[in-house]
Design a protein around this motif. Structure first.
Motif, short mmCIF file in Angstrom:
data_model
loop_
_atom_site.label_atom_id
_atom_site.label_comp_id
_atom_site.label_asym_id
_atom_site.label_seq_id
_atom_site.Cartn_x
_atom_site.Cartn_y
_atom_site.Cartn_z
N LEU B 22 8.66 -0.71 2.03
CA LEU B 22 7.47 -0.43 1.21
C LEU B 22 7.86 -0.42 -0.27
O LEU B 22 8.41 0.57 -0.76
N PRO B 24 5.80 -0.89 -3.26
CA PRO B 24 4.47 -1.11 -3.82
C PRO B 24 4.49 -1.31 -5.33
O PRO B 24 5.01 -0.47 -6.07
N LEU B 29 -0.88 -5.44 -6.01
CA LEU B 29 -1.80 -4.86 -5.03
C LEU B 29 -3.14 -5.60 -5.08
O LEU B 29 -3.57 -6.05 -6.14
N ILE B 40 -1.73 3.25 -4.50
CA ILE B 40 -0.43 2.98 -3.87
C ILE B 40 -0.38 3.58 -2.47
O ILE B 40 0.01 2.92 -1.50
N PHE B 43 -2.63 1.64 -0.13
CA PHE B 43 -1.97 0.38 0.26
C PHE B 43 -0.96 0.65 1.38
O PHE B 43 -0.98 0.01 2.44
N ASN B 44 -0.08 1.62 1.17
CA ASN B 44 0.95 1.93 2.16
C ASN B 44 0.34 2.34 3.50
O ASN B 44 0.80 1.93 4.56
N THR B 79 2.99 9.24 1.26
CA THR B 79 3.44 8.20 2.19
C THR B 79 4.42 8.81 3.20
O THR B 79 4.32 8.55 4.40
N ILE B 244 4.49 -7.18 3.12
CA ILE B 244 3.46 -6.39 2.42
C ILE B 244 2.64 -7.23 1.44
O ILE B 244 1.52 -6.87 1.12
N TYR B 245 3.22 -8.33 0.97
CA TYR B 245 2.45 -9.21 0.06
C TYR B 245 2.10 -10.54 0.72
O TYR B 245 1.97 -11.56 0.04
#
Lengths: 276, 276
Positions: B22, B24, B29, B40, B43-44, B79, B244-245
């Motif tokens: 992770l 971020p 984002l 953030i 997103f996580n 998180t 993640i992206y």
């Protein structure tokens, strides 16, 4: 932010090369401070007020702040903002990672617009090589202080490994000195090994050395100066616990000042001896 | 918190040895998340929800959070609390300092009562030796993951220095393996050097290896498994950016799941091949 020239000028003016380490531990803080909304910041503020004319650098140790979570980080941010403009303000963070991650650490400690902090210098662990150092050097005028030789027992595990270029810590200094000049790179060198300063000065004649371990950790200021001082001084000698915890009473700031003054007076003598 | 046995059981059950990194970055984002109070964390959270059945570990990279100051740390704490109980939750912090300072870093990441965070494992830079590792091992059941070989360009600067016990990274693994067993210590080994896994397995036959660099950084999962897998798997393969992206749109979580699923399916095949 202090350039090399400005740092040397401050040393000459203040007759001191003292760095005051800020390692605030709630368990060791004077009781009366604990009722303040921000006891850690209040402690640091009073230590700074009591010592700022006697030292040329401050070095908050990030770990101590981080251990208190959000409150600790807030105290670190507030302390950073409160640090004087005429001292070199070092975050002792010992970070070290690949390029894109080092870039984020550089923002954390150098870019006030994103993190709230704007230190002048950061301590770095060199194990990942040039990648781990470059992103900090991209900030104009900021310093990196690379871990070379520590005064801890564990230094024997790897720092003294023999490599082609000498001990590992020597190879690190030699290599890192190809990355940037003495106006951007300093090294951490533990004071319990003062005779080794002679060797280090052979290949790092101009770099400032940040020397922990004088005082509580047992190093001798006289030896450090004898073997490590250059014509520009070239030393920042750190003391943390022996200053900030000189007293646990209401007089802690005065006691801290008295300890800092003792060190400053010894330093003034050493500068005098060296004709600086 | 997962013990070695529990981690191996999760790997067998999920048919996966995937670690989701992770990292971020607000600039990367999806736009729609930016209006959330905690973009953030949001997103996580969605990445975790979308991948938790496909991976056995999560690895937030502390630098990315730290670069956002208080907001970043709050997102890291949130998180950490949100991470599943059946995954190994690693803070990628690359800390390394003398004993009393490592003790504070250990509190920062392992002691929820003071910092708000309770990770299962932390990445450590070994340069300061045993001192820098011991305080983490004092927390029963927690893991340290020691930096050995990285996949970055800078790895050539020091990690491959020849020492009496082999390359520096080999000497580090051999030494660190005398500090604790394979139930407490893992190593970071960069995946672009997959043939070197054979060597490492000669002196670290049982340790789990955390392998970054598969995917975005170019390592081959097949090679890593061929040379690095043990009868208990012994590998955690990390992927951050490629998962993640995977998409920067509203479908980012579904896209992340699709990427994680691809890796999990390849991993299931490798486990099958190895009879695990």
């Amino acid at each position: 932010m202090l350039s090399r020239e400005q740092l040397i000028a401050e040393i000459k003016k203040k007759r001191s090369f003292l760095c005051v380490g800020l390692d605030p531990d709630l368990d060791k803080l004077p009781d009366f401070l604990k009722s303040y909304p921000e006891p850690i910041f209040e402690f640091n503020k009073r230590i700074i007020d009591a010592t700022r004319d006697l030292c040329v650098a401050y070095k908050p140790n990030s770990a101590f702040f981080e251990s208190y979570g959000i409150k600790g980080l807030q105290a670190l941010i507030d302390t950073c903002k409160y640090l004087p403009k005429d001292t070199l303000n070092i975050i002792d963070a010992k970070r070290g990672d690949i390029g894109n991650t080092s870039d984020k650490y550089a923002r954390a400690f150098f870019d006030e617009s994103t993190s709230g902090m704007n230190f002048d210098a950061i301590t770095i662990t060199p194990y990942m090589g040039n990648d781990s150092v470059k992103p900090y050097l991209a900030y104009e005028g900021k310093w990196v202080i690379i871990l070379a030789l520590t005064s801890s027992v564990g230094s024997k595990d790897f720092q003294y490994l023999e490599t082609e270029g000498g001990y590992l810590y020597e190879t690190i200094i030699k290599k890192a000195n190809t990355w940037a000049g003495a106006d951007r790179i300093m090294y951490v060198v533990g004071a319990t090994k003062s005779t080794e300063f002679t060797n280090i000065r052979a290949y790092a004649p101009d770099n400032f050395l940040l020397v922990p371990g004088v005082g509580a950790q047992g190093g001798s200021l006289e030896d450090v100066c004898k073997y490590g001082m250059t014509k520009d001084c070239g030393l920042l000698v750190n003391s943390s616990r022996s200053i900030i915890y000189a007293s646990s009473g209401e007089d802690f700031a005065e006691a801290a000042r008295a300890e800092a003054l003792k060190l400053q007076q010894q330093m003034a003598e050493e500068l005098e001896k060296a004709g600086i």
